[in-house]
Design a protein around this motif. Structure first.
Motif, PDB file in Angstrom:
ATOM      1  N   UNK A 289      -3.963   2.792   2.290  1.00  0.00           N
ATOM      2  CA  UNK A 289      -2.941   3.522   1.850  1.00  0.00           C
ATOM      3  C   UNK A 289      -2.761   3.592   0.203  1.00  0.00           C
ATOM      4  N   UNK A 290      -3.160   2.373  -0.267  1.00  0.00           N
ATOM      5  CA  UNK A 290      -2.840   2.529  -1.822  1.00  0.00           C
ATOM      6  C   UNK A 290      -3.329   3.567  -2.868  1.00  0.00           C
ATOM      7  N   UNK A 291      -4.387   4.169  -2.677  1.00  0.00           N
ATOM      8  CA  UNK A 291      -4.953   5.083  -3.545  1.00  0.00           C
ATOM      9  C   UNK A 291      -4.639   6.639  -2.944  1.00  0.00           C
TER      10      UNK A 291
ATOM     11  N   UNK B 277      -4.433  -2.515  -8.552  1.00  0.00           N
ATOM     12  CA  UNK B 277      -4.024  -4.077  -8.337  1.00  0.00           C
ATOM     13  C   UNK B 277      -3.940  -4.192  -6.735  1.00  0.00           C
ATOM     14  N   UNK B 278      -3.448  -3.370  -6.234  1.00  0.00           N
ATOM     15  CA  UNK B 278      -3.540  -3.737  -4.670  1.00  0.00           C
ATOM     16  C   UNK B 278      -4.862  -4.107  -4.092  1.00  0.00           C
ATOM     17  N   UNK B 279      -5.722  -2.923  -4.284  1.00  0.00           N
ATOM     18  CA  UNK B 279      -7.168  -3.006  -3.950  1.00  0.00           C
ATOM     19  C   UNK B 279      -7.915  -4.363  -4.149  1.00  0.00           C
ATOM     20  N   UNK B 280      -7.738  -4.647  -5.430  1.00  0.00           N
ATOM     21  CA  UNK B 280      -8.142  -6.097  -6.047  1.00  0.00           C
ATOM     22  C   UNK B 280      -7.564  -7.222  -5.524  1.00  0.00           C
TER      23      UNK B 280
ATOM     24  N   UNK C 245       0.663  -1.026  -0.052  1.00  0.00           N
ATOM     25  CA  UNK C 245      -0.001  -0.024   0.000  1.00  0.00           C
ATOM     26  C   UNK C 245       0.706   1.270  -0.107  1.00  0.00           C
ATOM     27  N   UNK C 246       1.796   1.241   0.813  1.00  0.00           N
ATOM     28  CA  UNK C 246       2.721   2.313   0.809  1.00  0.00           C
ATOM     29  C   UNK C 246       3.407   2.850  -0.385  1.00  0.00           C
TER      30      UNK C 246
END
Length: 390
Positions: free
Chosen positions: A232-234, A206-209, A187-188
């Motif tokens: 954190x990702x977005x 990609x991280x969220x999915x 996420x960071x």
């Protein structure tokens, strides 16, 4: 090897227990050799035409906008006519911030500082690409993957003061962290990728999915690290878009209004199709037909990535990058550059190259030599002779 049923293939666990750099010297050496050779060909071409190679690499097209932001902050605009106003707010802040830090902490200034940031980021990206490729398919495929990325027709951008190396570095390591279920790092790094370029949102997607898939599999019984990483990702991409919106007195639409004034907007590919029609009927410059071939090849490679049943984060990341590239209008000649961070598209080719090298070494050597010749010659043409925005 099938990856349909797991986000973390068995080789990933073994690799994650070692220092990834210990497995990468050959790949990094080949990457450095490829890019240095490409830079040498470009330099010879530049000198033959009476131009300075470092100036071309460090102060061309968008590089000038980034260097201006690094030196003076945001606030510069250029007006070319009614409804054509180019604002530096279209450029995301991470790269100019890094350039400014290098300039303030050391003797390098301007384009030279920008080149140092880009070259360092390109090396970190190559390392991350190798780590991810080794986790999925072993060292041989990982090395081939890095080499293919270094020899793309438009890989000259990796040697320029542009943002693609920075985005790719954060993207590669974020995806590597996802495959190892290291959600905080994923996420960071995705948030930082979102501060690098507009299409950095692909990393967050990609991280969220991947996080959503993990929640579904675990029936919601996941650690707080996953929720924190997903949150954190977005943040990087969203924070900059909202900041520009605040400056433009249009919180949700201000950034996209800036992009429209540049001629860039998402129109589901209508603008791209119109340009392709014009290209097929009236093309007379090498850059535009080459762009069409590269984009078509990217679509085919994405289909192969799907057939290969690649891990979901790689499919989503590459798919979002491809969607943004195909669906966006304006600057058709820049589309290969927008696809440069989509390194997972090269995985099927890397696997095929390794199989060929084991069965018919000379065939693989000819293929690599041909790719290198195309990359070096076309890169020199793009930067020195084409006079076309990259």
């Amino acid at each position: 090897m099938s990856h349909a049923s797991t986000l973390t293939p068995r080789p990933t666990v073994a690799l994650s227990r070692r220092r990834p750099l210990a497995a990468a010297p050959t790949a990094l050496g080949l990457f450095a050799a490829a890019r240095l050779t490409g830079a040498a060909v470009l330099a010879l071409t530049a000198w033959a035409t009476g131009r300075q190679p470092l100036a071309l690499l460090g102060r061309s097209w968008d590089s000038l906008w980034y260097l201006g932001i690094a030196a003076h902050g945001y606030g510069h605009t250029l007006t070319f006519g009614p409804g054509i106003v180019h604002s530096d707010l279209a450029f995301f802040p991470l790269y100019p911030a890094l350039v400014r830090a290098v300039a303030e902490l050391g003797p390098l200034k301007g384009g030279t500082a920008g080149l140092l940031v880009s070259w360092t980021a390109a090396a970190v990206a190559a390392w991350g690409i190798h780590a991810l490729g080794a986790a999925l398919h072993g060292r041989a495929v990982a090395t081939a993957l890095v080499l293919l990325w270094a020899l793309l027709p438009h890989s000259v951008v990796l040697s320029m003061a542009y943002t693609e190396p920075v985005l790719t570095a954060f993207a590669a390591w974020s995806l590597y962290a996802v495959l190892n279920r290291n959600w905080l790092w994923a996420g960071t790094l995705a948030a930082l990728a979102g501060l690098a370029r507009p299409n950095g949102v692909a990393v967050a997607a990609a991280v969220l999915v991947a996080a959503g898939q993990e929640v579904w599999r675990a029936r919601g019984r996941v650690s707080h690290r996953l929720w924190t990483g997903a949150a954190l990702a977005p943040l990087g991409w969203t924070a900059y878009v909202l900041w520009v919106g605040h400056r433009r007195d249009d919180l949700l639409g201000g950034y996209f209004a800036v992009q429209r004034l540049w001629g860039s907007r998402f129109d589901l590919g209508h603008g791209s199709l119109h340009f392709v029609r014009h290209l097929l009927l009236h093309a007379h410059r090498l850059v535009f037909p080459m762009t069409l071939v590269i984009v078509a090849a990217a679509v085919l490679l994405y289909a192969l990535l799907l057939v290969d049943r690649a891990p979901l984060p790689l499919v989503v990341y590459s798919g979002v990058l491809l969607l943004i590239t195909l669906g966006g209008s304006g600057f058709f000649e820049s589309k290969p550059r927008f696809l440069l961070p989509a390194f997972p598209l090269l995985l099927p080719l890397a696997r095929a190259l390794v199989r060929t090298a084991r069965a018919r070494p000379w065939h693989a050597t000819v293929v690599v030599a041909a790719l290198a010749g195309l990359s070096f010659a076309y890169g020199a043409y793009l930067v020195v002779l084409a006079n076309t925005p990259l």
